[in-house]
Design a protein around this motif. Structure first.
Motif, PDB file in Angstrom:
ATOM      1  N   THR A  29       7.331  30.526 -85.924  1.00 54.28           N
ATOM      2  CA  THR A  29       8.538  29.879 -85.413  1.00 54.28           C
ATOM      3  C   THR A  29       9.386  30.855 -84.609  1.00 54.28           C
ATOM      4  O   THR A  29       9.637  31.983 -85.045  1.00 54.28           O
ATOM      5  N   ALA A  30       9.819  30.418 -83.418  1.00 50.28           N
ATOM      6  CA  ALA A  30      10.740  31.154 -82.538  1.00 50.28           C
ATOM      7  C   ALA A  30      10.095  32.335 -81.822  1.00 50.28           C
ATOM      8  O   ALA A  30      10.781  33.053 -81.092  1.00 50.28           O
ATOM      9  N   PHE A  31       8.794  32.546 -82.010  1.00 49.32           N
ATOM     10  CA  PHE A  31       8.121  33.654 -81.329  1.00 49.32           C
ATOM     11  C   PHE A  31       7.085  33.084 -80.366  1.00 49.32           C
ATOM     12  O   PHE A  31       6.191  32.339 -80.781  1.00 49.32           O
ATOM     13  N   ASP A  32       7.227  33.423 -79.067  1.00 48.11           N
ATOM     14  CA  ASP A  32       6.321  32.942 -78.032  1.00 48.11           C
ATOM     15  C   ASP A  32       5.662  34.120 -77.330  1.00 48.11           C
ATOM     16  O   ASP A  32       6.319  35.128 -77.031  1.00 48.11           O
ATOM     17  N   VAL A  33       4.404  33.976 -77.036  1.00 44.95           N
ATOM     18  CA  VAL A  33       3.704  34.897 -76.139  1.00 44.95           C
ATOM     19  C   VAL A  33       2.961  34.028 -75.140  1.00 44.95           C
ATOM     20  O   VAL A  33       2.539  32.901 -75.460  1.00 44.95           O
ATOM     21  N   GLY A  34       2.824  34.520 -73.908  1.00 43.73           N
ATOM     22  CA  GLY A  34       2.179  33.685 -72.923  1.00 43.73           C
ATOM     23  C   GLY A  34       1.847  34.396 -71.638  1.00 43.73           C
ATOM     24  O   GLY A  34       2.165  35.575 -71.445  1.00 43.73           O
ATOM     25  N   ALA A  35       1.188  33.645 -70.772  1.00 44.37           N
ATOM     26  CA  ALA A  35       0.800  34.143 -69.458  1.00 44.37           C
ATOM     27  C   ALA A  35       1.015  33.033 -68.439  1.00 44.37           C
ATOM     28  O   ALA A  35       0.816  31.847 -68.744  1.00 44.37           O
ATOM     29  N   GLU A  36       1.417  33.427 -67.239  1.00 35.10           N
ATOM     30  CA  GLU A  36       1.617  32.450 -66.168  1.00 35.10           C
ATOM     31  C   GLU A  36       1.127  33.034 -64.851  1.00 35.10           C
ATOM     32  O   GLU A  36       1.441  34.179 -64.510  1.00 35.10           O
ATOM     33  N   LEU A  37       0.383  32.233 -64.131  1.00 38.14           N
ATOM     34  CA  LEU A  37      -0.081  32.610 -62.793  1.00 38.14           C
ATOM     35  C   LEU A  37       0.639  31.733 -61.792  1.00 38.14           C
ATOM     36  O   LEU A  37       0.666  30.503 -61.943  1.00 38.14           O
ATOM     37  N   MET A  38       1.242  32.354 -60.782  1.00 40.94           N
ATOM     38  CA  MET A  38       1.984  31.579 -59.795  1.00 40.94           C
ATOM     39  C   MET A  38       1.644  32.037 -58.382  1.00 40.94           C
ATOM     40  O   MET A  38       1.291  33.201 -58.144  1.00 40.94           O
ATOM     41  N   PHE A  39       1.758  31.093 -57.453  1.00 40.96           N
ATOM     42  CA  PHE A  39       1.610  31.381 -56.029  1.00 40.96           C
ATOM     43  C   PHE A  39       2.784  30.741 -55.308  1.00 40.96           C
ATOM     44  O   PHE A  39       3.103  29.574 -55.545  1.00 40.96           O
ATOM     45  N   ALA A  40       3.446  31.499 -54.442  1.00 47.81           N
ATOM     46  CA  ALA A  40       4.621  30.991 -53.719  1.00 47.81           C
ATOM     47  C   ALA A  40       4.565  31.451 -52.272  1.00 47.81           C
ATOM     48  O   ALA A  40       4.044  32.547 -51.974  1.00 47.81           O
ATOM     49  N   ASP A  41       5.099  30.635 -51.381  1.00 47.74           N
ATOM     50  CA  ASP A  41       5.169  31.051 -49.974  1.00 47.74           C
ATOM     51  C   ASP A  41       6.473  30.598 -49.347  1.00 47.74           C
ATOM     52  O   ASP A  41       7.127  29.661 -49.829  1.00 47.74           O
ATOM     53  N   ARG A  42       6.851  31.272 -48.294  1.00 46.99           N
ATOM     54  CA  ARG A  42       8.060  30.962 -47.522  1.00 46.99           C
ATOM     55  C   ARG A  42       7.714  30.956 -46.044  1.00 46.99           C
ATOM     56  O   ARG A  42       6.954  31.808 -45.571  1.00 46.99           O
ATOM     57  N   GLU A  43       8.298  30.008 -45.304  1.00 44.80           N
ATOM     58  CA  GLU A  43       8.075  29.902 -43.862  1.00 44.80           C
ATOM     59  C   GLU A  43       9.410  29.801 -43.145  1.00 44.80           C
ATOM     60  O   GLU A  43      10.330  29.126 -43.622  1.00 44.80           O
ATOM     61  N   ILE A  44       9.518  30.484 -42.008  1.00 43.59           N
ATOM     62  CA  ILE A  44      10.724  30.398 -41.193  1.00 43.59           C
ATOM     63  C   ILE A  44      10.446  29.548 -39.953  1.00 43.59           C
ATOM     64  O   ILE A  44       9.296  29.149 -39.705  1.00 43.59           O
ATOM     65  N   GLU A  45      11.488  29.279 -39.167  1.00 43.22           N
ATOM     66  CA  GLU A  45      11.362  28.358 -38.048  1.00 43.22           C
ATOM     67  C   GLU A  45      10.441  28.864 -36.940  1.00 43.22           C
ATOM     68  O   GLU A  45       9.919  28.072 -36.155  1.00 43.22           O
TER      69      GLU A  45
END
Length: 451
Positions: free
Chosen positions: A417-433
């Protein structure tokens, strides 16, 4: 002697002559005595009857008095001692609680457009508008920190018949370290939330009433669906009644100069920002609809600029139950002049046109997330988030943000209880005009314990 004998003989003769008269005289005497006795007994009986009636009358009067007297006051109830809170502790009539969590993160990040400098907040959580563009791709950068660690203190009680509460919440995430990490990894303590509640009123710094924190996806990142979510904490006065709430909140206008350039943070607003929200909860889940109306204002005496515009926005969000444990979380937000409220100020609120007047910038943003429970203690979230900005490039130029998106997948385990362990994989991108873009791929490992 002869005379005496004659007299006795005469008397005897008289008795012999009148025997009934003598008997009658004796019976009359007896009757008179009996009558006298009966009269005496009757008088005694009368006395007893009178006494009995007097006693009955007295008893009846007592009954009447008992029936008509005021009711005895109810026994005074001794005030029960306040029940001990299930958690926290009591000071006077206030229940005081404290809590928070310790969170440790490890990041392995690759940026296609060049690494952020040491101390840049992007190295510690996803900021869509800060993804580098135009630089050289470098090797994966690894960072460790514990800056998402947080603590809070609350009080709650009755004062003068009013329900009064407070909350103070701090963390170390908002302001990154003020020095390098050669010997320590310092961080500044930052105020998150600080408010007072009195019955239906809230006064102080809290999440904006335009936001719905209940639908934020579970993520290893500080925010997660950063591009698509309304996100702001600021001082406000809020009134809530049932599902409705309205607020006046701290105003601030962010401006893009004519032709582009560094963001102008104007602190010239005369009117507060106004919000209204309607939130409902149903067996199938939760739904919220919120609106925002605000003044945009910028003054610069040096250039003789004094201009205002109107900003507005609407946001709808929901959390829908899927089965007994899973859920879908959605948010969609749109408007003009609301850039600082959405996606960590990915776009500005307005741009100056050629004449020095403010022109509100339009934006549409949203996210979708699915949370699945695999087994007791095991769960995952799949998150997609995006934002699109409607720039007038004739005013803003081509170097401003046009769009951003990210996708996240995580696995979180709670062994106790109340203890978390984890992993996350993310991909993000940004574009300008101009069409140029940059992206970030990041793996996050974390451990978190709440108390």
């Amino acid at each position: 002697m002869i005379k005496t004998s004659l007299m006795a003989g005469a008397a005897a003769a008289a008795l012999l002559v009148t025997p009934g008269a003598a008997l009658a005289q004796s019976s009359q005497s007896t009757l008179e005595a009996r009558i006298a006795q009966l009269e005496s007994e009757l008088n005694a009986l009368k006395s007893e009857v009178v006494a009995s009636r007097s006693q009955q009358a007295a008893q009846q009067q007592d009954i009447i008095r008992l029936e008509t007297r005021p009711a005895a006051p109810a026994p005074v109830q001794q005030a029960a001692a306040p029940a001990a809170p299930s958690d926290g502790f009591r000071i006077g009539n206030q229940t005081v609680k404290y809590g928070g969590f310790i969170k440790v993160d490890a990041y392995a990040s690759n940026y296609s457009g060049g690494d952020p400098v040491n101390g840049d907040a992007l190295r510690e959580f996803h900021i869509p508008g800060s993804i580098p563009i135009g630089g050289a791709d470098e090797d994966t950068a690894t960072d460790f920190n514990a800056r998402q660690t947080r603590f809070w203190l609350t009080t709650d009680g009755l004062i003068g018949g009013h329900k009064v509460g407070t909350r103070l919440e701090m963390d170390f995430q908002t302001l990154p370290g003020v020095a390098d990490q050669r010997t320590t990894s310092p961080a500044d303590l930052a105020l998150r939330r600080a408010f007072i509640t009195i019955d239906n009123w809230l006064i102080g710094q809290e999440w904006t009433n335009f936001q719905n924190t209940a639908v934020l996806p579970e993520s290893a990142d500080f925010i997660g669906a950063a591009e698509g979510t309304v996100f702001a904490r600021q001082v406000q006065v809020r009134y809530t009644r049932g599902p409705f709430s309205v607020s006046v909140e701290n105003p601030e206008t962010t401006v893009t100069p004519f032709g582009g350039g560094a963001r102008i943070i104007a602190d010239d607003n005369s009117l507060p920002d106004f919000t209204a929200r309607y939130a409902v909860s149903r067996p199938w889940g939760d739904f919220q609809f919120a609106g925002l109306l605000r003044q945009l204002k910028y003054q610069n005496p040096a250039t003789n600029i004094d201009t205002t515009a109107t900003g507005w926005g609407v946001s709808a969000s929901t959390k829908i139950k899927v089965g007994s444990k899973d859920d879908i979380r959605l948010m969609l937000t749109g408007g003009e002049g609301i850039g600082r409220y959405v996606g960590l100020n990915f776009s500005n609120d307005a741009v100056l046109d050629a004449s020095g007047e403010l022109d509100a910038i339009g934006v549409v943003a949203g996210f979708a997330a699915y949370r699945h429970v695999w087994a007791p203690g095991w769960r995952s979230s799949l998150i997609w988030s995006a934002q699109k900005v409607d720039n007038d490039t004739g005013f803003t130029g081509l170097a401003v943000n046009r769009s951003a998106q990210s996708i996240h997948a995580n696995l979180i385990w709670s062994p106790v209880t109340a203890f978390d362990v984890g992993a996350e994989l993310m991909f993000a991108d940004r574009e300008i005009e101009t069409g140029a873009s940059g992206d970030m791929t990041r793996l996050i490992l974390f451990a978190k314990y709440g108390f």
